[in-house]
Design a protein around this motif. Structure first.
Motif, PDB file in Angstrom:
ATOM      1  N   ALA A  29       0.814  -1.221   0.000  1.00  0.00           N
ATOM      2  CA  ALA A  29       0.000   0.000   0.000  1.00  0.00           C
ATOM      3  C   ALA A  29       0.845   1.266   0.000  1.00  0.00           C
ATOM      4  CB  ALA A  29      -0.977  -0.009   1.162  1.00  0.00           C
ATOM      5  N   THR A  30       1.987   1.211  -0.698  1.00  0.00           N
ATOM      6  CA  THR A  30       2.813   2.395  -0.895  1.00  0.00           C
ATOM      7  C   THR A  30       2.940   2.649  -2.393  1.00  0.00           C
ATOM      8  OG1 THR A  30       4.897   1.166  -0.980  1.00  0.00           O
ATOM      9  CG2 THR A  30       4.144   1.906   1.191  1.00  0.00           C
ATOM     10  N   TRP A  31       3.119   3.917  -2.751  1.00  0.00           N
ATOM     11  CA  TRP A  31       3.246   4.241  -4.175  1.00  0.00           C
ATOM     12  C   TRP A  31       4.519   3.657  -4.764  1.00  0.00           C
ATOM     13  CZ3 TRP A  31      -0.934   5.456  -6.453  1.00  0.00           C
ATOM     14  CH2 TRP A  31      -1.931   6.170  -5.794  1.00  0.00           C
ATOM     15  N   ALA A  32       5.609   3.703  -4.008  1.00  0.00           N
ATOM     16  CA  ALA A  32       6.875   3.173  -4.526  1.00  0.00           C
ATOM     17  C   ALA A  32       6.896   1.661  -4.528  1.00  0.00           C
ATOM     18  CB  ALA A  32       8.046   3.718  -3.699  1.00  0.00           C
ATOM     19  N   GLY A  33       6.174   1.037  -3.610  1.00  0.00           N
ATOM     20  CA  GLY A  33       6.196  -0.420  -3.508  1.00  0.00           C
ATOM     21  C   GLY A  33       5.212  -1.120  -4.415  1.00  0.00           C
ATOM     22  N   GLU A  34       4.025  -0.517  -4.634  1.00  0.00           N
ATOM     23  CA  GLU A  34       2.985  -1.168  -5.433  1.00  0.00           C
ATOM     24  C   GLU A  34       2.455  -0.321  -6.590  1.00  0.00           C
ATOM     25  OE1 GLU A  34       0.255  -4.205  -3.732  1.00  0.00           O
ATOM     26  OE2 GLU A  34       0.360  -2.905  -1.973  1.00  0.00           O
ATOM     27  N   GLY A  35       2.586   1.001  -6.454  1.00  0.00           N
ATOM     28  CA  GLY A  35       2.074   1.862  -7.517  1.00  0.00           C
ATOM     29  C   GLY A  35       0.578   2.068  -7.465  1.00  0.00           C
ATOM     30  N   GLY A  36      -0.039   1.703  -6.344  1.00  0.00           N
ATOM     31  CA  GLY A  36      -1.479   1.871  -6.206  1.00  0.00           C
ATOM     32  C   GLY A  36      -2.012   0.996  -5.106  1.00  0.00           C
ATOM     33  N   GLY A  37      -3.338   1.026  -4.936  1.00  0.00           N
ATOM     34  CA  GLY A  37      -3.975   0.275  -3.872  1.00  0.00           C
ATOM     35  C   GLY A  37      -4.973  -0.734  -4.380  1.00  0.00           C
ATOM     36  N   VAL A  38      -6.228  -0.566  -3.998  1.00  0.00           N
ATOM     37  CA  VAL A  38      -7.258  -1.555  -4.318  1.00  0.00           C
ATOM     38  C   VAL A  38      -7.403  -1.769  -5.827  1.00  0.00           C
ATOM     39  CG1 VAL A  38      -9.126   0.177  -4.224  1.00  0.00           C
ATOM     40  CG2 VAL A  38      -9.656  -2.248  -3.886  1.00  0.00           C
ATOM     41  N   LEU A  39      -7.192  -0.737  -6.623  1.00  0.00           N
ATOM     42  CA  LEU A  39      -7.374  -0.876  -8.074  1.00  0.00           C
ATOM     43  C   LEU A  39      -6.333  -1.799  -8.694  1.00  0.00           C
ATOM     44  CD1 LEU A  39      -8.205   2.819  -9.027  1.00  0.00           C
ATOM     45  CD2 LEU A  39      -9.784   0.865  -9.080  1.00  0.00           C
ATOM     46  N   ILE A  40      -5.101  -1.704  -8.223  1.00  0.00           N
ATOM     47  CA  ILE A  40      -4.042  -2.489  -8.854  1.00  0.00           C
ATOM     48  C   ILE A  40      -3.753  -3.781  -8.112  1.00  0.00           C
ATOM     49  CG2 ILE A  40      -2.007  -1.557  -7.644  1.00  0.00           C
ATOM     50  CD1 ILE A  40      -0.758  -1.290 -10.502  1.00  0.00           C
ATOM     51  N   ASN A  41      -4.148  -3.856  -6.840  1.00  0.00           N
ATOM     52  CA  ASN A  41      -3.874  -5.045  -6.038  1.00  0.00           C
ATOM     53  C   ASN A  41      -5.040  -6.025  -6.064  1.00  0.00           C
ATOM     54  OD1 ASN A  41      -3.475  -6.895  -3.807  1.00  0.00           O
ATOM     55  ND2 ASN A  41      -1.916  -5.486  -3.058  1.00  0.00           N
ATOM     56  N   GLN A  42      -6.242  -5.531  -5.760  1.00  0.00           N
ATOM     57  CA  GLN A  42      -7.390  -6.422  -5.658  1.00  0.00           C
ATOM     58  C   GLN A  42      -8.229  -6.522  -6.941  1.00  0.00           C
ATOM     59  OE1 GLN A  42      -6.663  -4.342  -2.834  1.00  0.00           O
ATOM     60  NE2 GLN A  42      -5.856  -6.136  -1.776  1.00  0.00           N
TER      61      GLN A  42
END
Length: 378
Positions: free
Chosen positions: A173-186
């Motif tokens: 849940a960090t911009w540098a680590g994932e590049g987004g939250g629920v939209l890009i992860n789930q």
């Protein structure tokens, strides 16, 4: 033809799962020959679960130059997909990438350009396209069962996550680590299916993403997006990781009725005449509507199955026999186009036309990354 020799990159949960499936000969025409992971502690697991004939590499260049593989399944975290995929194509290898394809559309475009230049097969792990529920839904819509689509609504809020989930790793849940939250992860599967089942992408998007609404995180955990289509139809996509109990309901309206997908079932409400025709020609009671018939649509097959092996088998068949891909690499752009546009609309507080301005999105994303609490740069 000899079996297609497969290597797996990344031995996390999903990489290990694919490795075991291949090692157990679950994929016709394929054999697992090598795996790559930076973690040297995987050696014992590989011997116990994959057998003595599968070689573990902890050096990337040695893996790519081993001459032991024809294609790779990339099962690393998504921020690393682009670099690894392009490297694989440069080594004349076929590629299957886990979802999401990347963090932003320009990355996926670069992967597709590398695939074309190499002449190799590039596929996406959109395994939900093999879910009999969505196959049936797509068939109903493409057959004209609803007539012209007028509205799509997907409320997908059954992703509840406690704060402990986000605290479990510094990159989460960090911009540098994932590049987004629920939209890009789930949501990558749902965003892909949203456009795939109806056969069209929106022409513009207006979205409202809330960052850290329910959790102590940098990225979005609540989204409401409104979209407009070329034919005049509208759509709504609502998602969250902060609601309990959540909802998973997809409703598609057309001139001939509506379809609702919920709780693993498809329900069709069919009109006796098109709503538009009835509205123009009916002369009776002004509160009347067309005759409606409710139909429970039977779905054959396991709607809870993950169907990962089906996508891998399709990719192997495409390599060996030229079979059409269920989800080509180009398809990886569409779901990301939707999630990227929702974030960009929020950041600019404005409508976003599709296809999006990729450079503008990357500029805004980079600002978020520069201010991120972790610096594992995506």
């Amino acid at each position: 033809m000899n079996k297609v020799r497969i290597g797996i990159i990344g031995l996390g949960f999903i990489g290990c799962r694919h490795a075991v499936s291949l090692a157990n000969n679950a994929i016709p025409g394929a054999e697992l020959t090598a795996v790559y992971d930076r973690n040297q502690d995987k050696e014992q697991w590989v011997k116990e679960n994959l057998g003595e004939n599968v070689k573990l590499f902890t050096d990337e260049e040695q893996f790519f130059n081993s001459n032991m593989i024809d294609g790779v399944i990339i099962a690393t975290p998504h921020p690393f997909h682009t670099e690894i995929a392009i490297q694989a194509f440069k080594h004349d290898l076929h590629v299957l990438v886990e979802k999401p394809a990347g963090v932003y559309t320009k990355e996926v475009r670069l992967m597709n350009e590398a695939a074309v230049a190499s002449g190799k097969v590039f596929s996406m792990m959109f395994n939900q396209r093999l879910n009999p529920l969505f196959i049936k839904l797509r068939e109903l819509i493409s057959s004209g069962e609803l007539g012209e689509i007028t509205r799509t609504t997907w409320i997908i809020t059954n992703w509840f996550r406690a704060q402990s989930y986000y605290d479990s790793a510094g990159w989460r849940a960090t911009w540098a680590g994932e590049g987004g939250g629920v939209l890009i992860n789930q949501d990558p599967h749902q965003l892909d299916l949203w456009q795939w089942v109806i056969g069209m992408m929106p022409k513009r998007v207006r979205a409202f993403c809330k960052f850290g609404k329910y959790h102590n995180i940098e990225v979005e955990d609540d989204v409401t997006a409104y979209v407009e289509y070329e034919n005049g139809a509208t759509g709504l996509f609502v998602t969250s990781t902060g609601e309990a109990p959540g909802t998973n309901r997809l409703e598609i309206n057309g001139d001939l009725g509506k379809i609702v997908v919920e709780d693993g079932k498809i329900t069709l409400w069919r009109l006796s005449v098109p709503a538009s025709e009835f509205s123009k020609t009916f002369k009776g009671n002004s509160f009347d509507q067309p005759e409606i018939r409710k139909i429970d649509i039977p779905v054959e097959g396991d709607t809870d199955a993950h169907n990962w092996d089906g996508i891998i088998t399709n990719w192997v068949d495409a390599i060996a026999n030229g079979t059409e891909l269920i989800a080509s690499g180009e398809e990886g752009i569409k779901s990301l186009m939707l999630s990227n546009s929702m974030l960009l609309s929020t950041w600019t507080d404005n409508w976003v036309n599709l296809p999006i301005d990729e450079d503008l999105f990357h500029e805004h994303l980079q600002k978020q990354i520069n201010n991120s609490k972790t610096q594992i740069n995506v």
